[in-house]
Every structure is written in structure tokens, then in C-alpha cells.
Design an enzyme around this catalytic site. Structure first.
Site, PDB file in Angstrom:
ATOM      1  N   LYS A  33      -1.405  -1.452  20.201  1.00 42.88           N
ATOM      2  CA  LYS A  33      -2.684  -0.954  19.620  1.00 42.88           C
ATOM      3  C   LYS A  33      -3.111  -1.759  18.528  1.00 42.88           C
ATOM      4  O   LYS A  33      -2.315  -2.351  17.656  1.00 42.88           O
ATOM      5  CB  LYS A  33      -2.556   0.620  19.084  1.00 42.88           C
ATOM      6  N   TYR A 248     -11.227 -16.045 -10.663  1.00 38.48           N
ATOM      7  CA  TYR A 248     -12.163 -15.104 -11.587  1.00 38.48           C
ATOM      8  C   TYR A 248     -11.356 -14.437 -12.776  1.00 38.48           C
ATOM      9  O   TYR A 248     -10.318 -14.080 -12.764  1.00 38.48           O
ATOM     10  CB  TYR A 248     -12.405 -13.897 -10.527  1.00 38.48           C
TER      11      TYR A 248
END
Length: 339
Positions: A33, A248
């Protein structure tokens, strides 16, 4: 570009351990899945078929349709769109009301809540479920449940198995009452498969087959091998110094002047964005510098190709999560190659 390698020998090694545990590869149902836990649905289905696995478990009918040629049966856990289901699909019944939505002659498996309390009919609803399954002329192929704590050292696994044993007894009586053919029973997931001997007709193995199962050593006596490795390619190299601040907000620093490189992978590709205080070291000793950006990372090396991890549990530990989340987040657009 970033890419993924899937180690077939590791996958087969894990399946061989599972086969030894359960006694036969015919008892193994591989859980594929959610893009095979991020490993790649088609790639993992192909390898499972090559190994000789006959049964699979997926989430949706569309997933089942993509791999229908590889398996004898495919259990669909959370979808009742029968128009998209291949003929070898079994639709899981998770709720009494769902029975009325299924077309006559649909192959189904009944999920019973033995203690997970997430989905499935209660044991007290068995009689009603059989009455409605019979009335709708559905083809009952299996009855199953799911464990909530098989991977921890507690007694919960055993009382859930005891509850399901009582369910199997009641199901036997109902099968006779409605003159239905025999069905398959299954309850054991990856952790339960290694916890005790097989108690059903099949076992549903997901995380163990991918080599990422983690349990107390007293419960898991074997060592599994991770199948997936995540790689990135270099897009920039420059000399860095100790006073440089990378990425950043400048949270990335190095301890000595050296070359650092930018690589083409980021959280848009599914690489979890670590918090500032979380540090990560890659398999070859390379360190992640600063924050994971949308499309890239910075590392203190200048090699052309960089292995981010070859064991998702290592990255999961740094991210303070579980390997399931680490791998299922990997974007489908990343190329996956079997090696």
C-alpha cells in the site's frame, strides 16, 4: 537528480527470513500500500512476484489494478470502488454499512475489531454481517484483524489473538449456517509474524519485508536488511570557511574550512525537514549543513553523488519520527532503480 536504489538481494534476504518463520512462501502476503511504503509499487511487486509471492495487500483498487498480473489475490484495505478492481481483488469490509454499497458477487474480506478500535466490525456484529453478506450475495473470501501493540513487550498481543480465536470459532458456525465455503483467516502483521508462530492462513508483512522493522531484541531474533537507499547528485561546490553561515537564517556552520556542496533533494521530494537542533550524519560520515530546503540540501563534501541514507531508521531517529513516515513521504517522481 535525486534517485532511489532498491536492493533486490536485501529484499529477497528479508523474504527468506519471513518464509523460514512462517514455513512457506505461500503464506506470505506482501503489503504494498501507499506506493509500497514509498519504495515503488511496480518495482516491489515485480520483485515479490520474482521471489514467488502469491498474495499482496494494497490500499486502493487502482493500486490493485496496477499489479494484478503479479499476484493470485490482492486485498484492498480501504476502497469499495469495485469498477476499478481487478478480478483477483478482495475488498475489505471495514464497517457494517459498507456491505450495502457492494455489488453482488464482489469478493470481500471481513475485518473484525479485536482491540485496535480503529476500523472493523465488532465481534458482536458478526451474525448481522453474515446475514447481510449473504443477502447481498457477496463472495466472502477471508476474515481478518489487526494488532495494535505486537511490536512492544506487553500482553496486549496475546489477548487480541485470544479475541480473534473466538471470532474464528464463531465464523466457522456462521459459514456452516449459510452454507458458505471456507475462508482464510489472518491477523499477523510484520511484528506479530516474528513474535510467535503463524496463527492464520497468511501473514501480512510490510515494514519487515522492507528491512525496517524495529522491535525489542527479546522479540526480534533476526537482523533484517534495509532495501531502500536515497541518493542525490551535486549541483554546486564552493570553498566554505568557519565564519560562513549556510542556508536559511544562517543556521548551517562548519568546524573547519573546506569544500561544501549543494545537492538536488529537498522536502519537495519528501525529505523531512529537520529542526535546527536535529543533526544528521550520512552513511559515509558526511554531515548535513543547515536546513533542508525545498529543492536542495548542503553537505560538507564534494562528491558527485551522495547517499543520504541507506537505512531509513537512521533518518527517522534524527527527525524524531518512524521509518514509515520517512519512506512513504518520498515523492513518486523520484526515479527508483532495482540493483
Amino acid at each position: 537528480m535525486s534517485y532511489i536504489t532498491l536492493n533486490k538481494s536485501h529484499y529477497f534476504y528479508n523474504l527468506e527470513l519471513i518464509q523460514h518463520q512462517v514455513g512457506s512462501k505461500e503464506k506470505i502476503a506482501v503489503v504494498l500500500k501507499d506506493n509500497a511504503y514509498g519504495h515503488g509499487l511496480s518495482e516491489m511487486a515485480h520483485m515479490a512476484h520474482e521471489f514467488g509471492i502469491s498474495h499482496a495487500v494494497v490500499r486502493t483498487c487502482s493500486e490493485a489494478a496496477r499489479i494484478s498480473n503479479y499476484f493470485q489475490t490482492i486485498l484492498v484495505l480501504a476502497d469499495d470502488a469495485q469498477t476499478a478492481a481487478p478480478v483477483n481483488a478482495h475488498i475489505a469490509i471495514n464497517d457494517i454499512a459498507q456491505i450495502e454499497k457492494l455489488a453482488s458477487q464482489t469478493s470481500v474480506e471481513l475485518k473484525v475489531d479485536s482491540g485496535m478500535h480503529r476500523s472493523g466490525i465488532s465481534p458482536e456484529e458478526l451474525s448481522l454481517a453474515f446475514e447481510r453478506i449473504n443477502a447481498r450475495q457477496l463472495k466472502l473470501k477471508g476474515v481478518f484483524t489487526h494488532h495494535r501493540s505486537a511490536d512492544i513487550l506487553s500482553s496486549e498481543y496475546f489477548w487480541q489473538e485470544k479475541t480473534f480465536a473466538a471470532v474464528k470459532t464463531e465464523v466457522g458456525k456462521l459459514l456452516e449456517k449459510y452454507a458458505m465455503p471456507a475462508v482464510r483467516f489472518h491477523s499477523q502483521n510484520s511484528a506479530a509474524t516474528f513474535r510467535t508462530q503463524t496463527s492464520g492462513d497468511i501473514v501480512r508483512v510490510g515494514i519487515a519485508s522492507y528491512g525496517l522493522l524495529q522491535m525489542p531484541s527479546s522479540l526480534l531474533a533476526v537482523t533484517l536488511k534495509p532495501v531502500l537507499s536515497l541518493w542525490a547528485e551535486k549541483i554546486h561546490t564552493a570553498k566554505s570557511h568557519t565564519h560562513f553561515k549556510h542556508g536559511y537564517e544562517g543556521v548551517g556552520r562548519i568546524s573547519e574550512s573546506k569544500n561544501v556542496s549543494t545537492y538536488d533533494i529537498g522536502y519537495a521530494d519528501g525529505l523531512l525537514r529537520l529542526q535546527d537542533e536535529q543533526r544528521f550524519t550520512m552513511p559515509d560520515g558526511t554531515h548535513l549543513i543547515g536546513r533542508v530546503s525545498m529543492d536542495n540540501i548542503i553537505a560538507d563534501h564534494d562528491r558527485e553523488k551522495l547517499c543520504i541514507y541507506d537505512d531509513a531508521n537512521s533518518y527517522a531517529k534524527a527527525a524524531k519520527t518512524i521509518s514509515y513516515e520517512v519512506t512513504t513521504r518520498l515523492a513518486p517522481h523520484i526515479k527508483r532503480t532495482i540493483i
